[in-house]
Enzyme design. Structure first.
Site, PDB file in Angstrom:
ATOM      1  N   ASP A   1      23.358  -1.901 -35.191  1.00 28.33           N
ATOM      2  CA  ASP A   1      24.250  -2.184 -34.399  1.00 28.33           C
ATOM      3  C   ASP A   1      23.656  -3.408 -33.422  1.00 28.33           C
ATOM      4  OD1 ASP A   1      26.100  -2.293 -32.003  1.00 28.33           O
ATOM      5  OD2 ASP A   1      26.870  -0.364 -33.093  1.00 28.33           O
TER       6      ASP A   1
ATOM      7  N   SER B   1      29.630  -4.881 -33.097  1.00 28.21           N
ATOM      8  CA  SER B   1      29.827  -3.561 -33.599  1.00 28.21           C
ATOM      9  C   SER B   1      31.021  -3.270 -33.893  1.00 28.21           C
ATOM     10  CB  SER B   1      29.420  -2.378 -32.301  1.00 28.21           C
ATOM     11  OG  SER B   1      29.269  -1.115 -32.769  1.00 28.21           O
TER      12      SER B   1
END
Length: 393
Positions: A213, A52
């Site tokens: 993500d 991320s």
């Protein structure tokens, strides 16, 4: 896994977890490490892994691995001068248009079949393209200043956590349950995919699959670093759950949780819980290794201890975010006030989305101070020379 290096030689891996704006904390920790190094050009982390927003920091570090201190300075400059509009559309027309598309497409089935989310993260691509030189990764690998760098993204079709890595040719791909390692030449799309927070930022298509993500379904966040050859790891987290002083105080007035409070817990479960569980599992494995007889043949067991050092916030980041609520653009304050982001317990979601300089600078300073509080441990962990350690003390 093919380890071409000497297995008795320490290979340090750096693991940068996800967490949106919370990743500013990692930059402060890295700045402290740069100040502790006797040779500021030397990269102390042959293996760098990120997820991320941590993936963005990881690749930024890897791109400048030939000049470690300069890479840290560039990262720090970007985070110190952050504004929300550089990450996602925060103007009134942009927010309203994106929210309308999201609800119209997702709930009513209106519009084109295109990936939509609550926020438009297209500005982030421009920012990364401006500041990152991906050719630096290949140069660092070629000069043997970097063994590998990796970012993890989640495949929506396959349901797998895919770790895209770039490094030495001696590193074999891996295939485990719901997680695989794929060698590639890292590009902008890999970072945008890894940072695409579910529902908040749109997924990114890589080859034939959409990715989001990497923290989603990442059951073993430390594992990629070990596959890439690390035998000890420094984990820079973005949660202070391990500090008893950070336990939230229960409200005396019982009531249903706000939407912001629920969202904050969902984000915590995505970004934080799996990493903390993996650290706990690794520490238990290390304890088991220490119980094994010392006279066993070297090849009689595949289990080897992995030294772990964790640096995590000493203060609750949601409370810090609450103090910087006013920094958000007016449009976002209007949209987040209703779900309860300003109320007690609701600032968790704010701590992930507050890409503003005041908040980021406070996290950078906190990261620096927390790292310096563990100076002795870092000096030992990084293997600094005794005379250097003495001069720093």
């Amino acid at each position: 896994m093919n380890l071409a290096h000497d297995p008795t030689k320490p290979v340090t891996g750096l693991i940068l977890s996800g967490g949106g704006a919370r990743a500013a904390y990692q930059v402060g920790v890295l700045a402290a490490i740069a100040d502790l190094l006797p040779d500021t050009t030397q990269n102390p982390f042959p293996v760098i892994v990120g997820t991320s927003a941590g993936a963005i920091n990881a690749v930024g570090l890897a791109c400048g691995a030939l000049q470690f201190n300069e890479a840290i300075k560039r990262l720090t400059h970007v985070w110190q001068n952050f504004h929300t509009y550089q990450v996602y559309r925060s103007d009134f027309s942009g927010v309203v248009r994106q929210a309308s598309r999201f609800f119209g497409h997702s709930l009513l089935g209106l519009g084109k079949r295109a990936p939509v989310a609550l926020l438009d993260s297209s500005p982030l691509g421009g920012l990364l393209a401006e500041h990152l030189d991906f050719s630096g990764i290949a140069a660092a690998v070629r000069m043997r200043k970097l063994r590998a760098v990796a970012v993890t993204a989640f495949g929506y079709d396959s349901g797998q956590a895919v770790t895209f890595y770039q490094g030495r040719a001696t590193i074999d791909p891996w295939f485990r349950h719901r997680r695989v390692g794929v060698p590639t030449r890292l590009q902008l799309e890999h970072l945008l995919a890894s940072a695409a927070i579910p529902l908040i930022f749109p997924p990114v298509k890589i080859n034939r699959e959409f990715f989001g993500d990497g923290a989603m379904r990442q059951s073993a966040p430390i594992s990629p670093a070990l596959h890439l050859g690390a035998n000890r790891v420094l984990v820079v987290g973005v949660s202070g759950n391990g500090n008893p002083e950070n336990v939230p105080v229960r409200s005396r007035v019982a009531g249903p949780p706000s939407l912001a409070q629920v969202s904050g817990h969902l984000l915590n479960s995505t970004f934080i819980d799996s990493l903390e569980s993996d650290i706990e599992l690794l520490e238990r494995m290390n304890q088991m290794c220490r119980l094994l007889p010392t006279d066993l043949p070297a090849k009689s067991t595949a289990i080897k201890p992995v030294e772990v050092l964790v640096i995590a916030p000493s203060k609750p980041l949601d409370r810090i975010a609450a103090r910087h609520w006013h920094e958000l653009p007016r449009t976002l304050r209007m949209f987040l006030r209703g779900p309860g982001a300003k109320k007690a317990g609701g600032a968790g979601v704010l701590s992930y989305l507050l890409f503003e300089s005041g908040y980021c600078n406070e996290l950078i300073e906190l990261g620096y101070q927390d790292a310096m509080a563990k100076k002795a441990e870092l000096v030992r962990f990084l293997g600094l020379e005794p005379q250097v350690a003495a001069s720093l003390g």
